[in-house]
Enzyme design. Structure first.
Site, mmCIF file in Angstrom:
data_model
loop_
_atom_site.group_PDB
_atom_site.id
_atom_site.type_symbol
_atom_site.label_atom_id
_atom_site.label_comp_id
_atom_site.label_asym_id
_atom_site.label_seq_id
_atom_site.Cartn_x
_atom_site.Cartn_y
_atom_site.Cartn_z
ATOM 1 N N THR A 106 0.703 -0.889 0.250
ATOM 2 C CA THR A 106 0.181 0.042 0.304
ATOM 3 C C THR A 106 1.110 1.242 -0.202
ATOM 4 O OG1 THR A 106 -0.387 -0.340 2.204
ATOM 5 C CG2 THR A 106 -2.013 -1.275 1.176
ATOM 6 N N CYS A 116 7.500 2.212 5.207
ATOM 7 C CA CYS A 116 6.742 1.955 6.106
ATOM 8 C C CYS A 116 6.515 4.084 6.606
ATOM 9 C CB CYS A 116 6.686 0.575 7.256
ATOM 10 S SG CYS A 116 6.460 -0.287 6.770
HETATM 11 C C1 UDX Z 1 8.741 0.073 11.170
HETATM 12 C C2 UDX Z 1 8.343 -1.274 12.434
HETATM 13 O O1 UDX Z 1 9.243 -0.921 13.432
HETATM 14 C C3 UDX Z 1 7.511 -1.819 12.011
HETATM 15 O O2 UDX Z 1 6.976 -2.289 12.990
HETATM 16 C C4 UDX Z 1 6.582 -1.646 11.297
HETATM 17 O O3 UDX Z 1 5.583 -2.203 11.502
HETATM 18 C C5 UDX Z 1 6.676 -1.037 9.740
HETATM 19 O O4 UDX Z 1 8.278 -0.016 9.860
HETATM 20 P P1 UDX Z 1 10.990 -1.041 9.437
HETATM 21 O O5 UDX Z 1 10.516 -0.344 8.463
HETATM 22 O O6 UDX Z 1 11.938 -1.847 8.668
HETATM 23 O O7 UDX Z 1 10.128 -1.077 10.073
HETATM 24 O O8 UDX Z 1 12.372 0.133 10.270
HETATM 25 P P2 UDX Z 1 12.451 0.567 11.459
HETATM 26 O O9 UDX Z 1 14.049 -0.149 12.582
HETATM 27 O O10 UDX Z 1 11.903 0.709 12.874
HETATM 28 O O11 UDX Z 1 13.319 1.871 11.482
HETATM 29 C C6 UDX Z 1 13.038 2.811 10.686
HETATM 30 C C7 UDX Z 1 13.459 3.376 10.465
HETATM 31 O O12 UDX Z 1 14.055 4.724 11.505
HETATM 32 C C8 UDX Z 1 14.910 3.339 10.090
HETATM 33 O O13 UDX Z 1 15.377 4.271 8.275
HETATM 34 C C9 UDX Z 1 16.158 3.645 10.974
HETATM 35 O O14 UDX Z 1 17.189 4.687 10.164
HETATM 36 C C10 UDX Z 1 15.534 4.828 11.893
HETATM 37 N N1 UDX Z 1 15.502 4.791 13.091
HETATM 38 C C11 UDX Z 1 15.081 4.095 13.733
HETATM 39 C C12 UDX Z 1 16.117 6.211 13.344
HETATM 40 O O15 UDX Z 1 16.109 7.078 12.793
HETATM 41 N N2 UDX Z 1 17.012 6.254 14.672
HETATM 42 C C13 UDX Z 1 16.222 5.103 15.886
HETATM 43 O O16 UDX Z 1 16.346 5.675 17.318
HETATM 44 C C14 UDX Z 1 15.293 4.534 14.944
#
Ligand code: UDX
Length: 443
Positions: A92, A270
């Site tokens: 989506t 996401c």
């Molecule tokens: C996310 C959600 O965590 C998950 O529960 C949902 O179902 C889908 O979206 P994901 O996209 O795999 O999962 O990545 P995630 O590990 O959550 O990280 C998201 C982004 O945030 C990354 O770009 C990461 O680099 C950034 N991030 C994360 C930060 O900049 N700082 C942080 O402290 C944590």
């Protein structure tokens, strides 16, 4: 519980979410058929190859294929005949030119599947959708299915993180069952029986709440990241240090340290599109004010990218044009080959557009990056792209970048200047090795 009573499952859409779900459910003992319209993807999966990077998934795919409990097909008839429960896992994405969610794949899935549903079954949405979608789809299913009222819809949002997808699927921190009947709840309980037996907390609720849980969770996470990055902006203006600030905040267990890492901010398939779609949906239904802060969360996140480029420019004495820039990282986060809305590539492309001679290396995402941005230049290792570089920019915090020896890297670059976009390196160690080290939010 005997084998015979296990419901037969289909998983529609074999991307990051669907392929992982299909493989994991088969590994738990269910008989699973994975369906996709993309023949290339299905052929790869049939031959035991995972079409994306996900630690642990290739091994589990091989094991489950061997068990004979997992098949992949492009035939919707075959999937419809097989499934007692159909999981909808299609993408989506964000609509081009709008913040709204593009529901065309979800709609096409329901319209394609429904005419083949000739007996009682449950269709379960796992895709992230705007609140209200499930109610509309339930109606559509009833209308288009030969089995009519016998076909029910439930919503079961998925919270898996890329890089931890197998573990998050097999041992989730919670299950959410959005259902419209007791029968639907029983079906979901049967589909997740081994996971429920682990004592997994389960919230049984209605369809709109289940839809909302997902976007509310992702909005909270995005807000937490942008909150600490907003503090980094304040630190930059005051000479304070956001790393110490974050550490001090994290000791308060009401706040906690997770998702409080300052840096280049969030990307991926996401978080960015979910907060935009949520704000857009809220505006549509007249409650936009309630989540208008998500616009600010998005704006803070985007500013991190331009501020990172400012830091690089400052280190180069004000000019990017003609300078050799080594970019470490392309994926939106480590342990992933996903480059959707990747801050790293956004920064690399912008610097390329400003005339810099940019070279990019990533341990897993190079093929995807090359395909999406052929205008950029790529290298085969961190050392390779750093050759004669005027500045090194760390953009994705892969473990192999954390382990780089500052003295070894110093041997190959032209100037020992580094911007640590992810606070992944030990500033003292790099400075001691003669590097000019800069990071967002640090003096
Ligand atoms: C996310 C959600 O965590 C998950 O529960 C949902 O179902 C889908 O979206 P994901 O996209 O795999 O999962 O990545 P995630 O590990 O959550 O990280 C998201 C982004 O945030 C990354 O770009 C990461 O680099 C950034 N991030 C994360 C930060 O900049 N700082 C942080 O402290 C944590």
């Amino acid at each position: 519980m005997g084998e015979a009573v296990l419901p037969r499952l289909t998983v529609i859409g074999t991307g990051y979410l669907g392929a992982t779900h299909a493989v994991c459910m088969a590994s738990l003992g269910y008989d699973v058929v994975g369906l996709d319209v993309d023949e290339r993807k299905i052929k790869k999966l049939q031959s035991g190859e995972v079409p994306f990077f996900e630690p642990g998934l290739p091994e589990l795919l091989a094991k489950t294929m061997e068990s004979g409990r997992l098949r992949f097909t492009t035939s919707v008839e075959e999937a419809a005949a097989h499934g007692d429960i159909h999981f909808v896992c299609v993408g989506t994405p964000q609509q081009p030119g709008s913040d709204a969610c593009d529901l065309s794949y979800v709609d096409a899935t329901i319209r394609g599947l429904a005419p083949h549903l000739t007996r009682r079954c449950l269709v379960v949405g796992k895709s992230t959708v705007p609140v209200g979608t499930a109610a509309r789809l339930a109606e559509l299913l009833r209308e288009l299915s030969p089995a009519g009222d016998e076909v029910e819809l439930a919503w079961n949002p998925e919270f898996l993180r890329e890089g931890f997808a197998v573990d998050d699927t097999l041992r989730p921190d919670r299950l959410v069952f959005g259902v419209a009947s007791e029968w639907a709840r029983e079906q979901l309980a049967a589909a997740f029986q081994p996971i429920l037996e682990l004592g997994t907390p389960t919230v049984v609720t209605d369809l709109p709440t289940a839809e909302l849980v997902k976007v509310a969770a992702n909005s909270f996470l995005a807000t937490k990241i942008s909150y600490i990055n907003a503090m980094a902006e304040i630190c930059e203006a005051t000479g304070a240090d956001v790393r110490d600030l974050a550490k001090a905040l994290a000791y308060d267990d009401r706040i906690g340290g997770r998702f409080l890492q300052p840096g280049l901010g969030f990307g991926g398939g996401c978080l960015p599109k979910d907060i935009r779609a949520f704000a857009h949906r809220a505006e549509e239904i007249g409650v936009g004010q309630a989540v208008s802060f998500l616009r600010e969360v998005d704006a803070i996140n985007r500013r991190r990218r331009s501020r990172t480029i400012d830091l690089v420019r400052e280190l180069l004495g004000g000019q990017l044009d003609g300078k050799r820039v080594a970019c470490l990282g392309a994926a939106f986060k480590p342990n992933s080959d996903d480059i959707r809305d990747a801050p790293a590539l956004d920064v690399a492309r912008t610097m390329h557009g400003l005339g810099a001679n940019v070279r990019v290396y990533d341990p897993a995402a190079l093929d995807n990056a090359r395909r999406a941005y052929p205008e950029l230049r790529y290298g085969t290792s961190a050392m390779d792209v750093a050759q004669d570089a005027d500045v090194v920019v760390l953009l994705t915090e892969w473990a192999e970048f954390r382990e780089i020896q500052p003295s070894a890297l110093a041997q190959v670059v032209k100037h020992t200047r580094i911007v640590d976009g992810r606070h992944a390196l030990d500033a003292e160690e790099w400075r001691a090795a003669g590097w000019e080290y800069r990071a967002l939010g640090c003096p």
